[in-house]
Design a protein around this motif. Structure first.
Motif, PDB file in Angstrom:
ATOM      1  N   VAL A  13       0.845  -1.210   0.000  1.00 51.82           N
ATOM      2  CA  VAL A  13       0.000   0.000   0.000  1.00 51.82           C
ATOM      3  C   VAL A  13       0.878   1.257   0.000  1.00 51.82           C
ATOM      4  CG1 VAL A  13      -1.686   1.362   1.321  1.00 51.82           C
ATOM      5  CG2 VAL A  13      -2.014  -1.097   1.057  1.00 51.82           C
ATOM      6  N   ALA A  14       1.912   1.249   0.844  1.00 54.49           N
ATOM      7  CA  ALA A  14       2.826   2.395   0.899  1.00 54.49           C
ATOM      8  C   ALA A  14       3.481   2.627  -0.465  1.00 54.49           C
ATOM      9  CB  ALA A  14       3.896   2.175   1.965  1.00 54.49           C
ATOM     10  N   GLU A  15       3.810   1.556  -1.147  1.00 52.25           N
ATOM     11  CA  GLU A  15       4.432   1.650  -2.474  1.00 52.25           C
ATOM     12  C   GLU A  15       3.415   2.153  -3.507  1.00 52.25           C
ATOM     13  OE1 GLU A  15       6.821   1.529  -5.707  1.00 52.25           O
ATOM     14  OE2 GLU A  15       7.469   1.416  -3.619  1.00 52.25           O
ATOM     15  N   LEU A  16       2.207   1.554  -3.493  1.00 53.56           N
ATOM     16  CA  LEU A  16       1.160   1.967  -4.440  1.00 53.56           C
ATOM     17  C   LEU A  16       0.772   3.433  -4.252  1.00 53.56           C
ATOM     18  CD1 LEU A  16      -1.112  -1.201  -4.200  1.00 53.56           C
ATOM     19  CD2 LEU A  16       0.102  -0.457  -6.261  1.00 53.56           C
ATOM     20  N   ALA A  17       0.826   3.909  -2.997  1.00 47.98           N
ATOM     21  CA  ALA A  17       0.419   5.294  -2.680  1.00 47.98           C
ATOM     22  C   ALA A  17       1.391   6.338  -3.222  1.00 47.98           C
ATOM     23  CB  ALA A  17       0.267   5.466  -1.177  1.00 47.98           C
ATOM     24  N   THR A  18       2.532   5.902  -3.721  1.00 49.16           N
ATOM     25  CA  THR A  18       3.483   6.876  -4.295  1.00 49.16           C
ATOM     26  C   THR A  18       3.064   7.281  -5.711  1.00 49.16           C
ATOM     27  OG1 THR A  18       4.918   5.117  -5.138  1.00 49.16           O
ATOM     28  CG2 THR A  18       5.479   6.019  -2.973  1.00 49.16           C
ATOM     29  N   ARG A  19       2.143   6.522  -6.328  1.00 45.43           N
ATOM     30  CA  ARG A  19       1.764   6.810  -7.719  1.00 45.43           C
ATOM     31  C   ARG A  19       0.331   7.331  -7.796  1.00 45.43           C
ATOM     32  NH1 ARG A  19       5.289   2.553  -8.221  1.00 45.43           N
ATOM     33  NH2 ARG A  19       3.748   0.873  -8.117  1.00 45.43           N
ATOM     34  N   PRO A  20       0.145   8.550  -8.320  1.00 42.19           N
ATOM     35  CA  PRO A  20      -1.188   9.187  -8.342  1.00 42.19           C
ATOM     36  C   PRO A  20      -2.277   8.324  -8.979  1.00 42.19           C
ATOM     37  CG  PRO A  20       0.501  10.740  -9.039  1.00 42.19           C
ATOM     38  CD  PRO A  20       1.181   9.419  -8.894  1.00 42.19           C
ATOM     39  N   GLN A  21      -1.922   7.543 -10.024  1.00 46.28           N
ATOM     40  CA  GLN A  21      -2.961   6.772 -10.729  1.00 46.28           C
ATOM     41  C   GLN A  21      -3.602   5.688  -9.850  1.00 46.28           C
ATOM     42  OE1 GLN A  21       0.252   6.927 -11.531  1.00 46.28           O
ATOM     43  NE2 GLN A  21       1.061   5.046 -12.461  1.00 46.28           N
ATOM     44  N   ASN A  22      -2.932   5.337  -8.746  1.00 40.35           N
ATOM     45  CA  ASN A  22      -3.482   4.286  -7.870  1.00 40.35           C
ATOM     46  C   ASN A  22      -4.383   4.820  -6.760  1.00 40.35           C
ATOM     47  OD1 ASN A  22      -1.893   2.415  -9.253  1.00 40.35           O
ATOM     48  ND2 ASN A  22      -0.166   2.658  -7.858  1.00 40.35           N
ATOM     49  N   ILE A  23      -4.344   6.129  -6.531  1.00 41.19           N
ATOM     50  CA  ILE A  23      -4.979   6.697  -5.330  1.00 41.19           C
ATOM     51  C   ILE A  23      -6.474   6.415  -5.266  1.00 41.19           C
ATOM     52  CG2 ILE A  23      -5.433   8.842  -4.046  1.00 41.19           C
ATOM     53  CD1 ILE A  23      -2.478   8.112  -3.957  1.00 41.19           C
ATOM     54  N   GLU A  24      -7.174   6.655  -6.380  1.00 49.25           N
ATOM     55  CA  GLU A  24      -8.634   6.499  -6.370  1.00 49.25           C
ATOM     56  C   GLU A  24      -9.029   5.046  -6.081  1.00 49.25           C
ATOM     57  OE1 GLU A  24     -12.445   7.604  -9.158  1.00 49.25           O
ATOM     58  OE2 GLU A  24     -10.490   8.448  -9.704  1.00 49.25           O
ATOM     59  N   THR A  25      -8.306   4.105  -6.704  1.00 48.18           N
ATOM     60  CA  THR A  25      -8.591   2.675  -6.492  1.00 48.18           C
ATOM     61  C   THR A  25      -8.397   2.299  -5.026  1.00 48.18           C
ATOM     62  OG1 THR A  25      -7.651   2.353  -8.696  1.00 48.18           O
ATOM     63  CG2 THR A  25      -8.102   0.362  -7.424  1.00 48.18           C
ATOM     64  N   LEU A  26      -7.307   2.786  -4.431  1.00 52.65           N
ATOM     65  CA  LEU A  26      -7.044   2.512  -3.015  1.00 52.65           C
ATOM     66  C   LEU A  26      -8.149   3.092  -2.139  1.00 52.65           C
ATOM     67  CD1 LEU A  26      -3.198   3.262  -2.889  1.00 52.65           C
ATOM     68  CD2 LEU A  26      -4.240   1.034  -2.474  1.00 52.65           C
ATOM     69  N   GLN A  27      -8.554   4.295  -2.482  1.00 48.60           N
ATOM     70  CA  GLN A  27      -9.599   4.980  -1.706  1.00 48.60           C
ATOM     71  C   GLN A  27     -10.916   4.186  -1.769  1.00 48.60           C
ATOM     72  OE1 GLN A  27     -10.038   9.025  -2.976  1.00 48.60           O
ATOM     73  NE2 GLN A  27     -11.366   9.613  -1.278  1.00 48.60           N
ATOM     74  N   ASN A  28     -11.280   3.783  -2.993  1.00 45.81           N
ATOM     75  CA  ASN A  28     -12.531   3.039  -3.187  1.00 45.81           C
ATOM     76  C   ASN A  28     -12.502   1.663  -2.506  1.00 45.81           C
ATOM     77  OD1 ASN A  28     -13.451   5.172  -4.659  1.00 45.81           O
ATOM     78  ND2 ASN A  28     -12.981   4.273  -6.651  1.00 45.81           N
ATOM     79  N   ALA A  29     -11.300   1.121  -2.344  1.00 46.57           N
ATOM     80  CA  ALA A  29     -11.173  -0.203  -1.702  1.00 46.57           C
ATOM     81  C   ALA A  29     -11.222  -0.101  -0.169  1.00 46.57           C
ATOM     82  CB  ALA A  29      -9.866  -0.851  -2.152  1.00 46.57           C
ATOM     83  N   GLY A  30     -11.410   1.123   0.345  1.00 43.12           N
ATOM     84  CA  GLY A  30     -11.522   1.314   1.800  1.00 43.12           C
ATOM     85  C   GLY A  30     -10.193   1.166   2.521  1.00 43.12           C
ATOM     86  N   VAL A  31      -9.133   1.673   1.888  1.00 39.90           N
ATOM     87  CA  VAL A  31      -7.774   1.468   2.428  1.00 39.90           C
ATOM     88  C   VAL A  31      -7.587   2.118   3.802  1.00 39.90           C
ATOM     89  CG1 VAL A  31      -6.699   3.472   1.317  1.00 39.90           C
ATOM     90  CG2 VAL A  31      -5.335   1.427   1.755  1.00 39.90           C
ATOM     91  N   MET A  32      -8.277   3.222   4.055  1.00 36.52           N
ATOM     92  CA  MET A  32      -8.090   3.935   5.323  1.00 36.52           C
ATOM     93  C   MET A  32      -8.471   3.074   6.529  1.00 36.52           C
ATOM     94  SD  MET A  32      -6.795   6.863   4.925  1.00 36.52           S
ATOM     95  CE  MET A  32      -6.566   8.210   3.815  1.00 36.52           C
ATOM     96  N   SER A  33      -9.655   2.452   6.428  1.00 36.07           N
ATOM     97  CA  SER A  33     -10.109   1.653   7.577  1.00 36.07           C
ATOM     98  C   SER A  33      -9.263   0.383   7.756  1.00 36.07           C
ATOM     99  CB  SER A  33     -11.594   1.301   7.429  1.00 36.07           C
ATOM    100  OG  SER A  33     -11.809   0.733   6.152  1.00 36.07           O
ATOM    101  N   LEU A  34      -8.610  -0.047   6.688  1.00 36.34           N
ATOM    102  CA  LEU A  34      -7.729  -1.222   6.798  1.00 36.34           C
ATOM    103  C   LEU A  34      -6.378  -0.848   7.413  1.00 36.34           C
ATOM    104  CD1 LEU A  34      -8.477  -2.855   3.318  1.00 36.34           C
ATOM    105  CD2 LEU A  34      -9.258  -3.679   5.541  1.00 36.34           C
TER     106      LEU A  34
END
Length: 470
Positions: A24-45
Motif C-alpha cells: 500500500v505504501a508503495e502503491l500510494a506513491t503513484r497518483p494513478q493508484n490513489i482512487e482505487t485505493l480509496q474506493n477499496a476502503g484502504v483507510m479503515s484497513l
C-alpha cells in the motif's frame, strides 16, 4: 495441531500484514493508484495497523497514510473522520524515532490542505507533542516536527498563534543552529510561516533571537537554505519600520546583494523581495539601500532573469523612487529606466507590465527632468499601445494612463506629447487610433503646437502676413 504449526499461523499472518502495508505504501506513491485505493476502503484497513504489535508494520502503515493524506484533501479528511489523529498523537510521544517521523509526516500531510484540517490537528492536542519532538535527539524527528508545525502555521494568524503558544519558536531558533542542512531549511521555513501573518507574530520570532542567526546564513552555499532564510527575513521586515530596521541592523547589507547574482532563480527572487520589503517603509531605509549599491544590483538582477523572478525587483525600484526626487534620480542614474522599458516591452504577463508601468510612473512623476528621463527611452509608444490594447487588463490600463492634470502636464513638459506626434502611423491604423486617443486628452492647439513642422507653418504665416499699416 502442534505448537510449531500454531506459530506458523502467526508468522504467516505477520508476513501478510507486513506485505500488505509495504504494498500500500508503495502503491500510494503513484497518483494513478490513489482512487482505487480509496474506493477499496484502504483507510479503515490501515487504521488498526497503526496499533500493530510489530513496530515496522506500525511505521509503514503511518507512512502509507501520510502518502495518501498528502495527495488530496478528501483523503486527509478521511484520516480526521476515521479518528486516526488521536492514535498518531499518542504514538508520537511513546514510540521510536522511525514511528515519530512517520506520524509527524501524516500530521503534516493532513494539515497542509486547509485551515479546517490544520485546526483538526490542533484540536486533537498534536501541537504539544510536536513541540516535544523539536527537542528529540534525532535530527530527522526534529525536522519532521518542524515541517508539520510550519504547515499548520502557514494558513492564518490564529493557527500560527497556536503554534507560538505551544512554545515552538525558541526551539525552532535552536533548530536553525543545528549542523544538519535539511533541519536548518525546514526550521527557517517554519519561522517564515509563523512571521508572515502579523507584526505581533513576527515580533515573537524576533524576540527569540532569530534575526542574528538567519542573517549569518545568508551566504550559506546551500541554495534551498538561502531561499528559506531570505524568505523568513522578508516576512519579518515587511510588517513595520521597527522590524525592518532590526533586520537591517543585523548587517545584511551589502552581503544580501551577492544573492542577487545567485545561480538559483528563487534565491534571486527572495533577495529582491527582502530588499523591497525594507525599501518600502521609509526614505531613510531606501537611502541606506542606495548607499550600499542596492539599486544598481537590483537593476542588474532584473536584467539577468525573466518573468515573476523580476517582479519584486521592479516593485522595489518603484518604492524607492516614490519616496523622493533624489531617490528617483538614483534609479535614473543607475540606468533603471531602460531596464524597466525592456520589461514593459518583452514581458508577456500583464501584472509584470503593470508593475513596470507603475514604477516608471513613480520615477517620472517628480519633475520635468524625471519625466524626460522616462520619455527619452521611447517608452511612451509602448505604454500607449498597452493602454489601448483590448487584451490589457484594467489594472494595467490604470497604471498606464495619466489620469490627473499634473501627470498630463508632465507628459507635455517632458517632451512626451511631442514624441507622440513624431510617431509615423498609417492613417486608419490601430497605432493611429492610439495616438488620437492620447491627443484627445489635450486641447487642439496644444497638439498642433507640438506637431512636426508647426514652427515652419507659423513662420510661413509670419512671411505671408500683411500687416495693416495706417
Amino acid at each position: 495441531m502442534s505448537q510449531r504449526q500454531v506459530l506458523q499461523v502467526f508468522e504467516q499472518y505477520q508476513k501478510a500484514r507486513t506485505q500488505f502495508v509495504q504494498m500500500v505504501a508503495e502503491l500510494a506513491t503513484r497518483p494513478q493508484n490513489i482512487e482505487t485505493l480509496q474506493n477499496a476502503g484502504v483507510m479503515s484497513l490501515l487504521r488498526p495497523l497503526l496499533l500493530d504489535v510489530v513496530p515496522t508494520i506500525q511505521q509503514t502503515a503511518a507512512l502509507a497514510l501520510g502518502r495518501l493524506a498528502n495527495y488530496n484533501d478528501d483523503l486527509a479528511e478521511a484520516v480526521v473522520k476515521g479518528d486516526i489523529l488521536p492514535q498518531l498523537v499518542y504514538s508520537l510521544a511513546e514510540q521510536n524515532r522511525f514511528y515519530k517521523k512517520a506520524a509527524a509526516f501524516v500530521l503534516r500531510a493532513v494539515g497542509k490542505h486547509s485551515p479546517q484540517l490544520a485546526q483538526a490537528i490542533v484540536d486533537c492536542g498534536a501541537l504539544d507533542t510536536l513541540v516535544i519532538c523539536l527537542e528529540d535527539f534525532d535530527p530527522g524527528v526534529k525536522e519532521a516536527a518542524a515541517w508539520a508545525l510550519g504547515y499548520i502555521a502557514r494558513h492564518n494568524a490564529e493557527l500560527s498563534q497556536a503554534v507560538v503558544d505551544a512554545g515552538a519558536v525558541p526551539l525552532l531558533v535552536l533548530c536553525i543552529q543545528e549542523p544538519e542542512i535539511a533541519l536548518k531549511r525546514i526550521a527557517a521555513s517554519a519561522l517564515s510561516d509563523i512571521s508572515k501573518h502579523s507584526p505581533e507574530l513576527a515580533q515573537t520570532v524576533v524576540d527569540a533571537g532569530a534575526i542574528a542567526h538567519l542573517a549569518q546564513m545568508i551566504l550559506n552555499p546551500d541554495p534551498k537554505l538561502k531561499r528559506q532564510v531570505l524568505s523568513a527575513l522578508s516576512q519579518i521586515a515587511k510588517h513595520s519600520v521597527d522590524l525592518a530596521e532590526m533586520v537591517v541592523e543585523a548587517e545584511i547589507f551589502p552581503v544580501v546583494l551577492t544573492c542577487l547574482k545567485d545561480k538559483d532563480e528563487y534565491v534571486k527572487k527572495n533577495a529582491s523581495t527582502l530588499i523591497r520589503e525594507i525599501a518600502k517603509h521609509t526614505p531613510e531605509l531606501s537611502q541606506l539601500i542606495v548607499n550600499a549599491g542596492g539599486v544598481a544590483a537590483v537593476i542588474d538582477c532584473i536584467g539577468s532573469c525573466k518573468g515573476n523572478i523580476r517582479l519584486p525587483g521592479i516593485m522595489m525600484l518603484g518604492y524607492v523612487a516614490a519616496h523622493s526626487e533624489n531617490l528617483a534620480m538614483a534609479v535614473i542614474i543607475s540606468k533603471g529606466v531602460p531596464q524597466l522599458s525592456v520589461c514593459l516591452s518583452e514581458e508577456p504577463e500583464d501584472h509584470i507590465k503593470a508593475a513596470a508601468a507603475w514604477t516608471l510612473g513613480q520615477i517620472g512623476r517628480h519633475t520635468p527632468e524625471h519625466a524626460r528621463a522616462v520619455a527619452v527611452t521611447n517608452t511612451l509608444p509602448v505604454l500607449l499601445c498597452l493602454y489601448m490594447s483590448t487584451e490589457s487588463s484594467e489594472d494595467l490600463q490604470i497604471k498606464v494612463l495619466p489620469h490627473d492634470s499634473k501627470a498630463r502636464r508632465l507628459f507635455v513638459t517632458s517632451g512626451g506629447l511631442k514624441k507622440v506626434q513624431e510617431i509615423k502611423a498609417e492613417p486608419g491604423s490601430l497605432l493611429q487610433e492610439y495616438i488620437n486617443s492620447i491627443n484627445n486628452c489635450y486641447p487642439e492647439e496644444i497638439v498642433r503646437y507640438y506637431s512636426p513642422g508647426y514652427s515652419d507653418t507659423l513662420l510661413q504665416r509670419v512671411d505671408s502676413y500683411q500687416p495693416l499699416i495706417n
